[in-house]
Design an enzyme around this catalytic site. Structure first.
Site, mmCIF file in Angstrom:
data_model
loop_
_atom_site.group_PDB
_atom_site.id
_atom_site.type_symbol
_atom_site.label_atom_id
_atom_site.label_comp_id
_atom_site.label_asym_id
_atom_site.label_seq_id
_atom_site.Cartn_x
_atom_site.Cartn_y
_atom_site.Cartn_z
ATOM 1 C CG ASN A 64 -0.447 0.640 2.421
ATOM 2 O OD1 ASN A 64 -0.563 1.854 2.589
ATOM 3 N ND2 ASN A 64 0.165 -0.150 3.281
ATOM 4 C CG ASN A 82 5.579 6.242 10.175
ATOM 5 O OD1 ASN A 82 6.626 5.747 9.734
ATOM 6 N ND2 ASN A 82 4.436 6.197 9.497
ATOM 7 C CB CYS A 104 6.328 6.554 5.827
ATOM 8 S SG CYS A 104 5.181 6.417 4.448
ATOM 9 C CG ASN A 112 6.767 1.642 8.709
ATOM 10 O OD1 ASN A 112 5.811 1.254 8.036
ATOM 11 N ND2 ASN A 112 6.852 2.859 9.183
ATOM 12 N N GLY A 172 -1.709 -5.555 11.922
ATOM 13 C CA GLY A 172 -2.233 -4.566 10.993
ATOM 14 C C GLY A 172 -2.950 -5.212 9.830
HETATM 15 C C1 DHB Z 1 1.886 4.257 4.561
HETATM 16 C C2 DHB Z 1 2.648 4.641 5.641
HETATM 17 C C3 DHB Z 1 3.446 3.712 6.263
HETATM 18 O O1 DHB Z 1 4.240 4.018 7.332
HETATM 19 C C4 DHB Z 1 3.464 2.417 5.808
HETATM 20 O O2 DHB Z 1 4.233 1.532 6.417
HETATM 21 C C5 DHB Z 1 2.711 2.047 4.717
HETATM 22 C C6 DHB Z 1 1.913 2.973 4.100
HETATM 23 C C7 DHB Z 1 1.079 5.263 3.828
HETATM 24 O O3 DHB Z 1 0.210 5.921 4.414
HETATM 25 O O4 DHB Z 1 1.320 5.406 2.638
#
Ligand code: DHB
Length: 300
Positions: free
Chosen positions: A70, A126, A129, A190, A263
């Site tokens: 995603n 976070n 990402c 992550n 998740g």
């Molecule tokens: C997103 C953010 C994240 O930290 C992740 O692991 C996967 C997707 C996002 O919102 O794009």
């Protein structure tokens, strides 16, 4: 006697070791409360930035055979609006972890300062990402990771967990840096940057081209990362990546995790997955004669 499932994470009591991972149904206070009511031991919000972020256009999710890819682009209403969502989430029984994202170290501190009025039980940074520009830079640098944690610790007394990337390379170095800078925990891991191609068009499926890989495909990588981090530091680890059964949770804990993030399994199986994982974990412990979750740390 039934095994005791409760664990203590950074001084916070969780009824069981399952934690709703950030990014899945953590967009509103009501949904966070629901995850707790349905059995999550703690709940993590979607990552919150200073100003509202729109996120990426679709396609932003790809279902793979054994995982999910995603690239939502961290859509969220911004810190001011999220204060009320955390207030609502805190009406539930499960402790609330506020996930923070920003593009600068000062930005993270500013978000925390705004959220302080809602007093989340804990913060998660976070810094990993895969889907926004520079999103993993901090998690890849022990120096920047340490600076971020130090700055964040300066604006709150709540415990802080640093969410690490499986793509960080020097995992042990990053873990030691955040530990020495005052982090109370590490969330490992992550999602992993990955790509899917539409074979007919011969083009990336995701608008963002790259997305974060989660689910079954991520689990062996997450287990390896949790082991490496647990060999390097003493602070507790929230082991996250592909957990959907009690056996998976036990494997995370025996690899060094104190609690277990869930998740993608919520995406696939719904919020009932927290009770399912807890019940399965309890059965495993009962069979082994384990009285408490800590007994799993020495192996299953
Ligand atoms: C997103 C953010 C994240 O930290 C992740 O692991 C996967 C997707 C996002 O919102 O794009």
């Amino acid at each position: 006697m039934k095994p005791k499932l409760s664990v203590t994470l950074c001084g916070i009591k969780l009824d069981n070791p399952t934690v709703l991972a950030s990014g899945i149904i953590g967009n509103t206070g009501e949904l966070l409360k629901r995850a707790g009511d349905e059995g999550a031991g703690a709940v993590t919000t979607k990552s919150i930035s200073l100003e509202p972020w729109d996120g990426h256009p679709s396609p932003n999710v790809v279902e793979l055979e054994k995982g999910l890819l995603n690239a939502m682009g961290l859509p969220n209403p911004g810190a001011e609006d999220f204060v009320e969502e955390i207030n609502i989430a805190k009406q539930g029984d499960a402790p609330v972890i506020a996930s923070i994202v920003e593009s600068t170290i000062q930005g993270y501190a500013d978000v925390i300062s705004i959220l302080e009025s809602s007093e989340p039980h804990m913060y998660e940074l976070n810094a990993s990402c895969p889907n926004v520009k520079g999103g993993q830079d901090i998690s890849r640098s022990p120096e920047l990771a340490g600076k971020l944690v130090e700055k964040a610790c300066g604006v709150t007394n709540a415990p802080i967990s640093f969410k690490i990337s499986p793509d960080a390379g020097k995992l042990a170095d990053v873990a030691r840096a955040v530990d020495e800078s005052g982090a109370s925990a590490i969330t490992a891991v992550n999602t992993l940057p990955a790509k899917a191609i539409d074979s007919k068009a011969n083009l990336p499926v995701l608008y963002n081209k790259i997305g974060g890989l989660s689910g079954d495909l991520l689990r062996p990588i997450a287990l390896r990362c949790v082991s490496e981090i647990s060999d390097a530091v003493e602070i507790p680890i929230i082991g996250t990546g592909g957990v959907s059964t009690g056996q998976h949770a036990a494997e995370m804990i025996s690899s060094g995790a104190r609690a277990v993030g869930i998740g993608t399994a919520v995406w696939h199986h719904g919020v009932g997955v927290f009770k399912k994982v807890s019940n399965e974990l309890s059965s495993i412990m009962e069979k082994k004669g384990f009285e408490s979750v800590g007994d799993i740390e020495h192996g299953i």
